[in-house]
Write a protein that holds these residues in place. Structure first.
Motif, PDB file in Angstrom:
ATOM      1  N   GLN A   1     -30.280  31.626  18.026  1.00 38.23           N
ATOM      2  CA  GLN A   1     -30.298  30.270  18.568  1.00 38.23           C
ATOM      3  C   GLN A   1     -30.317  29.283  17.403  1.00 38.23           C
ATOM      4  O   GLN A   1     -31.294  29.211  16.664  1.00 38.23           O
ATOM      5  N   ILE A   2     -29.241  28.534  17.237  1.00 39.99           N
ATOM      6  CA  ILE A   2     -29.183  27.567  16.147  1.00 39.99           C
ATOM      7  C   ILE A   2     -28.785  26.198  16.692  1.00 39.99           C
ATOM      8  O   ILE A   2     -28.259  26.076  17.799  1.00 39.99           O
ATOM      9  N   GLY A   3     -29.046  25.175  15.892  1.00 42.28           N
ATOM     10  CA  GLY A   3     -28.676  23.820  16.261  1.00 42.28           C
ATOM     11  C   GLY A   3     -27.919  23.160  15.127  1.00 42.28           C
ATOM     12  O   GLY A   3     -28.025  23.571  13.967  1.00 42.28           O
ATOM     13  N   ALA A   4     -27.153  22.138  15.453  1.00 39.32           N
ATOM     14  CA  ALA A   4     -26.407  21.406  14.430  1.00 39.32           C
ATOM     15  C   ALA A   4     -26.245  19.965  14.875  1.00 39.32           C
ATOM     16  O   ALA A   4     -26.068  19.690  16.067  1.00 39.32           O
TER      17      ALA A   4
ATOM     18  N   ALA B   1     -19.024  19.467  13.910  1.00 38.61           N
ATOM     19  CA  ALA B   1     -17.597  19.210  14.104  1.00 38.61           C
ATOM     20  C   ALA B   1     -16.739  19.768  12.978  1.00 38.61           C
ATOM     21  O   ALA B   1     -15.551  20.048  13.182  1.00 38.61           O
ATOM     22  N   ILE B   2     -17.321  19.962  11.795  1.00 34.82           N
ATOM     23  CA  ILE B   2     -16.494  20.307  10.638  1.00 34.82           C
ATOM     24  C   ILE B   2     -16.887  21.639  10.005  1.00 34.82           C
ATOM     25  O   ILE B   2     -16.068  22.551   9.879  1.00 34.82           O
ATOM     26  N   VAL B   3     -18.140  21.763   9.612  1.00 35.10           N
ATOM     27  CA  VAL B   3     -18.556  22.904   8.799  1.00 35.10           C
ATOM     28  C   VAL B   3     -18.983  24.107   9.637  1.00 35.10           C
ATOM     29  O   VAL B   3     -18.573  25.242   9.380  1.00 35.10           O
ATOM     30  N   VAL B   4     -19.813  23.865  10.646  1.00 33.44           N
ATOM     31  CA  VAL B   4     -20.427  24.963  11.395  1.00 33.44           C
ATOM     32  C   VAL B   4     -19.410  25.885  12.067  1.00 33.44           C
ATOM     33  O   VAL B   4     -19.566  27.111  12.012  1.00 33.44           O
TER      34      VAL B   4
ATOM     35  N   LEU C   1     -25.147  27.865  20.136  1.00 32.76           N
ATOM     36  CA  LEU C   1     -25.172  26.649  19.323  1.00 32.76           C
ATOM     37  C   LEU C   1     -25.484  25.440  20.188  1.00 32.76           C
ATOM     38  O   LEU C   1     -24.814  25.191  21.187  1.00 32.76           O
ATOM     39  N   ALA C   2     -26.519  24.694  19.791  1.00 30.18           N
ATOM     40  CA  ALA C   2     -26.875  23.449  20.469  1.00 30.18           C
ATOM     41  C   ALA C   2     -26.538  22.283  19.547  1.00 30.18           C
ATOM     42  O   ALA C   2     -26.931  22.278  18.380  1.00 30.18           O
TER      43      ALA C   2
ATOM     44  N   ILE D   1     -28.691  22.994  11.255  1.00 32.16           N
ATOM     45  CA  ILE D   1     -27.844  22.468  10.178  1.00 32.16           C
ATOM     46  C   ILE D   1     -27.631  20.993  10.477  1.00 32.16           C
ATOM     47  O   ILE D   1     -26.999  20.642  11.482  1.00 32.16           O
ATOM     48  N   VAL D   2     -28.185  20.134   9.631  1.00 27.86           N
ATOM     49  CA  VAL D   2     -28.167  18.698   9.901  1.00 27.86           C
ATOM     50  C   VAL D   2     -27.636  17.937   8.698  1.00 27.86           C
ATOM     51  O   VAL D   2     -27.522  18.477   7.596  1.00 27.86           O
ATOM     52  N   GLY D   3     -27.339  16.670   8.936  1.00 28.84           N
ATOM     53  CA  GLY D   3     -26.731  15.857   7.893  1.00 28.84           C
ATOM     54  C   GLY D   3     -27.708  15.221   6.938  1.00 28.84           C
ATOM     55  O   GLY D   3     -27.299  14.656   5.920  1.00 28.84           O
TER      56      GLY D   3
END
Length: 226
Positions: free
Chosen positions: A95-98, A104-107, A125-126, A146-148
């Motif tokens: 369970q991962i989030g972004a 939109a680009i990397v994940v 993916l959430a 994975i965040v900005g």
């Protein structure tokens, strides 16, 4: 309860002999006798009848034997599963989030590569803004995010993953197009920014704060959400 004591006791019950139990377990007979006596002392009851030529379990011993068999079987299953996880391929669900930018680009590229290497893992993916992803990781609802931007949170550890660049987007014919602009020039322009909680929004606010300016000091006309 010490499973070594239970294993010694069960071996004696099955072989009806301390010496044969010791041979089966690969230990000495005194070691088996010591394990069984320690078990009887702990339970406060006699488990084996040693008066005859063959060792026989007492009523209490029979009850313990049935339960011990189940416990030892379960122990073996657990050990096999743990050993198997270290040797075989990865399985299960991740369970991962972004946040919206990385999602939109990397994940997608990373997930495709991960799936090729670990086809037995199902990924959920959430996608949400940075703040929401961080809060869900802190609440143990997500295993990683994975965040900005690294939002300050005592319950989450941040590790640099990749470098990105925040730029000013303008129409092709705009006076700012294709060049670097100053903060003073930005003050006279109408701006569109990401909604509060987004990683890009935090980065912009941090940079403005570093030069003594707040986002509300600029002419923000629109905030974009998800």
């Amino acid at each position: 309860m010490d499973t070594r004591q239970l294993a010694a006791f069960c071996a004696v019950v099955e072989r009806r002999s301390f010496s044969q139990a010791a041979e089966r377990l690969g230990v000495t007979q005194p070691a088996v006798s010591l394990q069984v006596r320690a078990l009887e002392k702990r339970l406060g009851t006699q488990l084996l009848d040693r008066s005859g030529r063959r060792v026989e379990p007492t009523e209490a011993g029979l009850r313990l034997y049935r339960g011990a068999q189940r416990l030892l079987t379960l122990e073996g299953q657990i050990l096999d599963e743990v050993a198997g996880e270290g040797e075989g391929e990865l399985t299960g669900e991740l369970q991962i989030g972004a946040s919206t930018g990385p999602a939109a680009i990397v994940v997608p590229l990373l997930l495709c590569e991960f799936q090729r290497e670990h086809p037995g893992v199902r990924i959920a993916l959430a996608v949400a803004d940075t703040q929401a992803v961080v809060e869900r990781v802190a609440a143990r609802e997500l295993e990683l995010g994975i965040v900005g931007a690294a939002r300050r949170h005592r319950g989450v550890t941040f590790e640099p993953f990749f470098d990105d660049e925040v730029i000013l987007a303008t129409p092709p014919g705009h006076p700012f197009a294709g060049r670097t602009v100053s903060l003073d020039e930005l003050r006279g322009e109408s701006l569109i920014v990401m909604q509060e909680g987004a990683g890009v929004r935090q980065i912009v606010e941090d940079e403005l704060r570093a030069v003594g300016t707040r986002l509300r000091d600029l002419d923000v006309r629109l905030e974009l959400g998800l």
